[in-house]
Design an enzyme around this catalytic site. Structure first.
Site, PDB file in Angstrom:
ATOM      1  N   ASP A  15       0.854  -1.173   0.000  1.00 24.86           N
ATOM      2  CA  ASP A  15       0.000   0.000   0.000  1.00 24.86           C
ATOM      3  C   ASP A  15       0.903   1.240   0.000  1.00 24.86           C
ATOM      4  O   ASP A  15       2.117   1.128   0.212  1.00 24.86           O
ATOM      5  CB  ASP A  15      -0.896  -0.043   1.241  1.00 24.86           C
ATOM      6  CG  ASP A  15      -1.852   1.130   1.316  1.00 24.86           C
ATOM      7  OD1 ASP A  15      -2.359   1.531   0.258  1.00 24.86           O
ATOM      8  OD2 ASP A  15      -2.069   1.639   2.417  1.00 24.86           O
ATOM      9  N   ASP A  21      -1.733  -1.145   6.087  1.00 19.14           N
ATOM     10  CA  ASP A  21      -1.952  -0.678   7.460  1.00 19.14           C
ATOM     11  C   ASP A  21      -3.380  -0.243   7.751  1.00 19.14           C
ATOM     12  O   ASP A  21      -3.700   0.104   8.879  1.00 19.14           O
ATOM     13  CB  ASP A  21      -1.008   0.493   7.768  1.00 19.14           C
ATOM     14  CG  ASP A  21      -1.430   1.771   7.054  1.00 19.14           C
ATOM     15  OD1 ASP A  21      -2.001   1.681   5.951  1.00 19.14           O
ATOM     16  OD2 ASP A  21      -1.177   2.853   7.608  1.00 19.14           O
ATOM     17  N   THR A  69      -0.116   4.840   1.480  1.00 19.84           N
ATOM     18  CA  THR A  69      -0.257   5.654   2.692  1.00 19.84           C
ATOM     19  C   THR A  69      -0.014   4.830   3.949  1.00 19.84           C
ATOM     20  O   THR A  69      -0.670   3.817   4.184  1.00 19.84           O
ATOM     21  CB  THR A  69      -1.669   6.284   2.751  1.00 19.84           C
ATOM     22  OG1 THR A  69      -1.890   7.026   1.558  1.00 19.84           O
ATOM     23  CG2 THR A  69      -1.790   7.212   3.948  1.00 19.84           C
TER      24      THR A  69
END
Length: 828
Positions: free
Chosen positions: A516, A716, A518
């Site tokens: 990912d 996350d 961000t």
């Protein structure tokens, strides 16, 4: 069994009586004591009632009463569990995990493999006191026994890690004291003019050997015969089956020969007519096996060293700040919401956030990073980390089993007991190993009987015995779990938490890493740089509306917007009809305005148009690597938010290291194409995919897996959870959400891609170590058994003494453990 619960909501004697009355009517409750002052209920249950049964009864029997606050409390874990004996909370498991995660309440031997059970590391519960003469007496505070008047003593559970070792050491000393004289008597016969031979005749020496062998067989090493009997009784044949048959046969042979020598044929007789006895072989074999068990017990305690080090991080006391005063309390008395003073050099007692002051926190014991981290007001801090040279006040947010340290200890403990797929081969071989060895021993006996030199029976007996003694199935069984235990602990010390052994094995095989953007590649601490307004709204008006709608969102971008509003001292407005659309944005109603904030997909869903001029302005920001969120009010685009999130310094280095190791790195992000392209370009990523919804990430991973790729996914957020669960290895950032961490197989406490490099290296080293152990265990048995059977005799005239075979067998298991311990010195 008695449990103490914290009861909220009691304010008078009427409440106390109400709670006491209801609890007494619940099925399984024998006795209840409710304290209004301490706001606790101590519930003694019937012996046959388990905690789960009690909770079920509470929900059923208590449902007709207005005791919602009590029922909610009882759904939680008890504040402390009171047990009748000081060590009754100590649990044990098999080092080879023969029955998976099964744990035992008492020390002893595994019913499958016969090895000594090893104690599990435990976290001390709330301190209790008991009477040394009446253990049924249990109290929360120090005092005197109501039965005999003696002072109560603390009953804190202790790990029994040295108990097994000390017991074995005592038995080993006795075995050595008895075995050495036997060995001297027998070996002395080979020394010319030995005075012992003149002082003692053969018969007397034989009787002395018999007498000295009794303590060895029936005390020091009797447990081996017990385990052998259990193994045949349950048909779970193991190493002790072979030891029991071999040494037992030699011992019985020697006793019969001592008492009835005339029944043996001439082949078994010496020149003086006596029959050669094997008391020295029996005692030496058993003593050497005992030595192996002793060394294993010591080595086992070192393999769980990481868990013990983690346990040491937990402080025992804290400084409570209450009504302007400070007092020292037990860590077990801390409750959520308490204010705690942390002084310079002190360990952080529980998880929480700083409410007053600032300091540098040493988090190396959690993240593996040696540089202290600066923390100030509202920053999160974790239990077990160490305060620097400043004092501050923190608010307790997670206590007991909920703290990060407690979760780490639990995860490491669980992972250490899990089985790796590579162990299946060893398990299959072990299943047939002992019967094969017994059959080999029988074949060896008959080959030597019919084709061996004179005396054929003696050669047949000795070599068959050597085959039984040298075989070591335990070396096979220990090869994998020992490496896993040490490796998982090493990972935890470096901020890499591994959920199970399967993840540890698969991590070495990954060829694609999906990441990912961000919070994974970037810092995950975005800041709101600009607010553009297309029409009549002022910047602060848009900021207030944007902060209000995002106040209920968990996304890092939302936090950046809310933080900006707080800095501007804007008061958040009440909202309604809030909805977080995963991978798109948020919507809701604020001040009678329908607010839509998100990406272009959300605008398409809401049929909100964007002019060409607006698109050009937005694209310019995206090409700089910025994230843009569209801002619509009542169906019309009113502006956009420009949010920046710096790329982590370690991301570029980590990605390059992974690519050098042959791992293909692909970035999947929900951000727009322009922003994704800018980030990918900076990181030299050849592949990326933008504007991904959670289902897009999921399908992308499925397609890779259909092509035969072994995929790891690092993320996350909540939107990453489906992809993390689908990936062969889900890797969660410790800085992310609980949902992401729960879905992952590996958690990186620092939330940094460099942790993936560590995890890959750790996995490779552990698998290499396991293969070394298996190679040694297989090689030892494949080479050792034929040599013991006498395969070298026709060519070199060499035979293997059963005593040498016993020494080799004992040290084979120890060598596997010692090789596993080398992982502790690995540099990640």
């Amino acid at each position: 069994m008695t449990h103490t619960y914290q009861i909220g909501g009691m304010s008078c004697n009427g409440c106390l009586q109400h709670v006491q009355k209801i609890l007494k009517e619940v099925h399984g409750v024998a006795k209840v004591e409710v304290s209004l002052e301490e706001k606790t209920a101590t519930i003694q249950m019937d012996e046959h009632i388990s905690l789960d049964t009690f909770k079920s009864a509470m929900e059923k029997d208590g449902g007709k009463y207005s005791i919602g606050m009590l029922q909610e409390t009882l759904k939680q874990k008890p504040k402390s569990t009171i047990v009748p004996l000081p060590n009754s909370s100590q649990k044990y498991d098999c080092p080879m995990h023969c029955e998976g995660d099964k744990i035992y309440d008492k020390a002893g031997s595994c019913p499958i493999c016969g090895m000594d059970l090893v104690p599990q590391a435990i976290v001390l519960q709330k301190g209790k006191y008991t009477c040394p003469m009446h253990p049924e007496v249990v109290a929360d505070k120090a005092g005197s026994c109501p039965i005999c008047g003696m002072d109560l003593v603390p009953m804190m559970p202790q790990t029994d890690e040295n108990k097994t070792y000390n017991t074995l050491l005592k038995k080993f000393r006795i075995a050595v004291v008895c075995t050495l004289p036997i060995l001297i008597l027998v070996m002395g016969e080979m020394i010319p003019n030995n005075p012992i031979n003149k002082m003692l005749n053969v018969d007397l020496k034989n009787w002395i050997q018999f007498a000295l062998s009794l303590p060895v067989v029936f005390y020091a090493c009797w447990m081996f015969f017990e385990r052998a009997w259990i193994s045949f009784k349950t048909w779970n044949l193991n190493m002790f089956s072979l030891i029991g048959i071999g040494s037992g046969a030699a011992f019985l042979f020697s006793i019969v020969a001592l008492f009835f020598p005339s029944i043996f044929p001439s082949q078994f007789r010496n020149a003086d007519g006596s029959v050669y006895l094997y008391f020295e072989a029996v005692t030496v074999i058993l003593t050497l096996v005992l030595l192996g068990q002793l060394l294993e017990a010591r080595a086992h305690s070192q393999t769980s060293g990481a868990i013990k080090e983690l346990l040491k991080l937990a402080p025992t006391e804290a400084v409570l700040v209450e009504n302007g005063t400070e007092k020292i309390i037990s860590i077990h008395d801390i409750q959520v919401g308490n204010l705690l003073r942390v002084k310079p050099g002190d360990k952080i007692p529980v998880d929480g956030s700083i409410v007053e002051g600032s300091s540098n926190i040493d988090e190396s014991m959690i993240t593996g990073e040696p540089i202290p981290v600066e923390k100030s007001k509202d920053d999160k801090i974790s239990s077990g980390t160490i305060n620097g040279n400043k004092s501050f006040v923190m608010k307790a947010e997670k206590v007991g089993d909920e703290t990060l340290l407690a979760q780490i200890i639990k995860m490491v403990n669980d992972a250490s007991r899990s089985k790796a797929p590579i162990q299946k081969l060893a398990d299959k071989i072990s299943k047939y190993f002992v019967p094969t060895v017994i059959l080999s021993s029988v074949i060896t006996f008959f080959i030597w009987k019919f084709f061996g030199p004179e005396p054929t029976y003696v050669f047949a007996f000795v070599n068959a015995l050597a085959v039984l003694i040298i075989a070591c199935p335990c070396a096979l069984g220990l090869a994998t779990p020992m490496s896993v235990m040490v490796g998982v602990g090493k990972g935890a010390q470096n901020g890499v938490l591994i959920k199970n052994a399967e993840a540890l094995e698969k991590m070495d095989k990954i060829d694609v890493l999906i990441t990912d953007k961000t919070g994974t590649i970037t810092e995950g601490k975005p800041s709101l740089e600009k607010i553009y307004s297309f029409n009549s709204y002022e910047e602060n008006e848009l900021l207030l509306l944007a902060a209000s709608i995002n106040s209920q969102s968990e996304h890092p971008l939302a936090e950046a917007i809310v933080y900006k509003a707080k800095v501007a001292e804007l008061n958040i407005l009440p909202i309604s009809e809030f909805a977080a659309l995963s991978g798109k944005g948020v919507t809701g109603l604020v001040a009678d305005k329908v607010i839509v904030i998100g990406n272009d997909k959300l605008l398409e869903d809401k049929k909100i148009t964007v002019t060409e001029a607006q698109k050009l302005q937005i694209t310019d920001e995206q090409k700089k690597g910025k994230t843009v969120s569209y801002f619509a009010i009542n169906g019309k685009l009113e502006g956009f938010l420009v949010i920046s999130d710096a790329i982590k310094v370690s991301s570029k280095v980590a990605i390059q290291q992974l690519m050098n190791d042959g791992v293909e790195v692909i970035m999947l992000t929900g951000d727009n194409h322009n922003t994704a392209k800018a980030v990918a370009s900076e990181l030299n990523l050849a592949q990326f995919k933008a504007e991904c919804l959670p289902q897009d990430k999921l399908e992308f991973i499925k397609n890779l897996q259909l092509k035969g790729k072994i995929v790891a996914m690092a993320g996350d957020g909540i939107n990453d959870a489906p992809a993390l669960a689908q990936a062969d290895i889900g890797i969660a950032m410790g800085t992310g959400t609980d949902v992401a961490i729960e879905s992952a197989k590996i958690t990186l406490l620092k939330g940094d891609l460099q942790g993936i490099v560590k995890a890959k290296k750790l996995s490779h080293k552990v698998m290499q170590n396991i293969k070394q152990n298996l190679f040694f265990a297989f090689g030892y048995n494949v080479i050792g058994i034929p040599i013991a059977a006498g395969v070298l005799y026709p060519y070199f005239g060499l035979l293997l003494s059963p005593m040498i075979a016993a020494a080799a067998m004992s040290f084979s298991s120890v060598s596997v453990i010692v090789n596993s311990l080398r992982l502790k010195n690995m540099n990640l």
